[in-house]
Design an enzyme around this catalytic site. Structure first.
Site, mmCIF file in Angstrom:
data_model
loop_
_atom_site.group_PDB
_atom_site.id
_atom_site.type_symbol
_atom_site.label_atom_id
_atom_site.label_comp_id
_atom_site.label_asym_id
_atom_site.label_seq_id
_atom_site.Cartn_x
_atom_site.Cartn_y
_atom_site.Cartn_z
ATOM 1 N N LEU A 183 24.653 62.451 80.672
ATOM 2 C CA LEU A 183 23.640 62.071 81.657
ATOM 3 C C LEU A 183 23.900 60.655 82.174
ATOM 4 C CD1 LEU A 183 20.398 63.507 80.017
ATOM 5 C CD2 LEU A 183 22.157 64.650 81.366
ATOM 6 N N ASN A 218 24.970 62.120 70.844
ATOM 7 C CA ASN A 218 24.817 60.798 70.240
ATOM 8 C C ASN A 218 23.603 60.035 70.765
ATOM 9 O OD1 ASN A 218 26.162 60.757 72.731
ATOM 10 N ND2 ASN A 218 26.954 58.705 72.343
ATOM 11 N N GLU A 219 22.624 60.765 71.269
ATOM 12 C CA GLU A 219 21.483 60.117 71.915
ATOM 13 C C GLU A 219 20.808 59.052 71.058
ATOM 14 O OE1 GLU A 219 22.373 63.138 72.456
ATOM 15 O OE2 GLU A 219 22.064 63.655 74.552
ATOM 16 N N GLY A 278 25.227 64.644 77.182
ATOM 17 C CA GLY A 278 25.127 65.740 78.144
ATOM 18 C C GLY A 278 26.427 66.502 78.325
#
Lengths: 303, 303, 303
Positions: free
Chosen positions: A109, A178-179, A154
């Protein structure tokens, strides 16, 4: 709907060519004369190149949004249009997704869509992320991710929606959700997709620690299905596609739907709440601060 | 609530020291002068030693209820008070659970709490077992089990609630939910926790056969995450904790809740029925007879 | 109910022996004098030989319907009667299922029951398939599959319902739910059973591609639990049974029910809809055409 409106205004061939020129100016020649000729009748756009071979029924989507195929609102809109067009084309049975950018499949993202934007814009962005996932995860086509570079966040989500994942066996590449490392949270449908792929416990560790896996690790936990040398990713994807297309479409499609429909339905019936949830989370001061720090760190690293 | 009442009456430092003396009288010196000094301000109790390092934000709970850290009602009450106090302390971000008893992490639920007791007392006991699980499985802290000895039944359950499990690589130690071997049954939330950890099929076999795994087997099926030599269990846990604490708390906590909340909610909304179920099962003549035979077998083995 | 009516009219010993003669005429002598003597008091039928040893509490069901133990309506009816009789016999605690036919455990659902048949007959057949699954998957007995040959489709389903699977380590044998390869679809309870056995992602790939696994592959993904040389399959099953029967029945049965009841309930409460669904699918012109082509291919292969 925004996507359908965008479909009507889609960029033509000239847009593609200028984009492609800029691509080859980075030292990689992406367009052979044969391909250009073939693509006259294809759906194309600046950020994504779609090549559909009617003889095989297989389309290849090459993401080519420099530098790292970030999933911006524009990118996602074009991507979804491309997928929707192929989905509606009865002759198209298989879709291979890959990258034309060096070293990266997709960086995930686009953080610029989440930083300093109005709630409305954030909501519009999130709806496009949902749309990308919904279209791919429930596609009637056989979908294969030809992961020829790193694929965090994403990018990993996009890979996981596919029926099969082939990754370049380059230890410098990584893949994972890995957010949490950025202080943000993968939503429930990212989580559901990962649980469906690698199981509950591996997902728990992966998401809580924001783990990125190198190709060998990703293969071991089942996050990807096959590793091949980098220059064989696309040819291997084509070979795998042949195997998948040997199965009668209707039986495969019903089976795929049976496996995935409960997960798809969960988002479909919670879509607006999920958007609200994202918007209220991402527009928080503390989260905006985290993102600013991350962006500044990226800037310093480049300088 | 019983736990909160007990919290108010918790034992003071003198209780700790007498307990600790009896501990060192078994040939192991548990208390260094430095530790005693550190612990002046810590929550402690005879059966569990809590050492909280404010500089790191990490607490270590050492179970020290001879001979095998059986989970009695008293033990569980103190344990839950200890966890609740740390949970409410904003400075405490991580919790390492380990044992001060030789060769055993915890032998699991105290059979004496289930044998020859009134239904009321059995119900009170079971509520405390639930409370231990609820507190640990939904803890906002990073929880790491430093499994430095055998960990059957309730000891395995306690380990599985943690975010990460490190076990001593000693083939004489074992871990697993072995309830059926005693003729009793692990309840649905033990089962759910195990399914979330090692998957459905492995849980099915493990629970039906009451399997105990040695450390290598436990690592292979994913029941523990890491094996290290026995004298490195605690230092490895501290290192792993550092890695977990590098992730922003709020993102990790939301993610953990997303992974575990459905499982937690299932018990929360069925708590009274689960107690009734346990009490009516455990007070059956046939089950009491099984337990008596098991206890007599244990007596003979000791003699 | 059809099954109970059939139970009353079950074939006697003479039926068994004529069947067995035809079996030995294929070059394998299936019946030793000892076995015949033993079986005087046993439930037997032409297509399935049931040998129950009261001293051990273990029954062995040998499928002996030439050439490949196809699951026809007659076969399933007899099979279910056999299982039901053993289930009602309190002395019977364990069931081993194996094949008396060379090279095959069971070839799965009899295609002749699905091709050119009336909707009523198709529905009756499907109800019998459901009944077989329901009886085995929720059996109170310990069930072990002694897979001494190939086990595609319905044969794989039958194997997966058991508590434990031992397969002959012969690379020419295979096992899997290969329905999509024939253009048909494994229904949701086949899928649920496989997900419970090998997990979501492996099931997704296996069902969409209709994968058949050789024994080593099947062991690796957990579709079977153990491989042994072909001549040791049955003795190994008997040894494994001893281990399973060492667990108190009531504890094991409650645990098994806890693991499987949600999956069983899902079919029980959707049984008629599932039959309707099967009948309307299988009687479609396109599906009948697929089956005809498959049957013609089989004929050519034999010629």
């Amino acid at each position: 709907m925004a996507l359908r409106a965008a479909l009507r205004n889609k960029c033509g061939l000239s847009g593609l060519l200028s984009q492609r020129s800029s691509c080859s100016s980075h030292g990689r020649v992406c367009v052979s004369p044969v391909l250009v000729a073939q693509q006259r009748n294809n759906s194309t756009s600046p950020k994504i190149d779609v090549e559909f071979d009617q003889s095989t029924g297989v389309a290849v989507m090459r993401m080519q949004s420099p530098p790292v195929n970030s999933l911006s609102l524009d990118f996602l809109t074009e991507f979804c249009i491309g997928v929707e067009k192929l989905e509606m084309d009865k002759g198209c049975r298989g879709l291979i997704i890959t990258s034309n950018q060096p070293k990266v499949f997709s960086a995930g993202l686009d953080i610029m869509e989440m930083y300093g934007k109005s709630p409305e814009r954030c909501g519009e962005f999130w709806r496009a992320v949902q749309e990308m996932w919904l279209k791919l995860y429930s596609s009637n086509m056989v979908t294969i991710a030809a992961i020829n570079g790193s694929s965090p966040a994403g990018g990993c989500l996009m890979s996981m929606t596919c029926d099969y994942r082939i990754m370049a066996d380059n230890p410098r590449y990584s893949i994972g959700l890995n957010e949490t490392q950025l202080g943000i949270v993968a939503p429930f449908w990212f989580k559901d997709t990962m649980v469906n792929t690698v199981g509950h416990r591996t997902t728990e560790m992966a998401l809580e620690l924001g783990l990125l896996y190198n190709p060998s690790e990703a293969l071991k936990i089942g996050l990807v299905d096959q590793l091949v040398p980098e220059d064989q990713v696309l040819t291997t994807a084509a070979q795998a596609m042949t195997k998948w297309l040997a199965i009668p479409d209707h039986a495969r499609q019903i089976t795929k739907s049976m496996m995935r429909k409960p997960t798809v339905d969960k988002l479909t019936s919670n879509r607006e709440a999920d958007i609200q949830n994202f918007v209220s989370f991402i527009t928080k001061d503390s989260i905006q601060k985290s993102l600013r720090m991350y962006l500044e760190m990226l800037k310093k690293r480049r300088a």
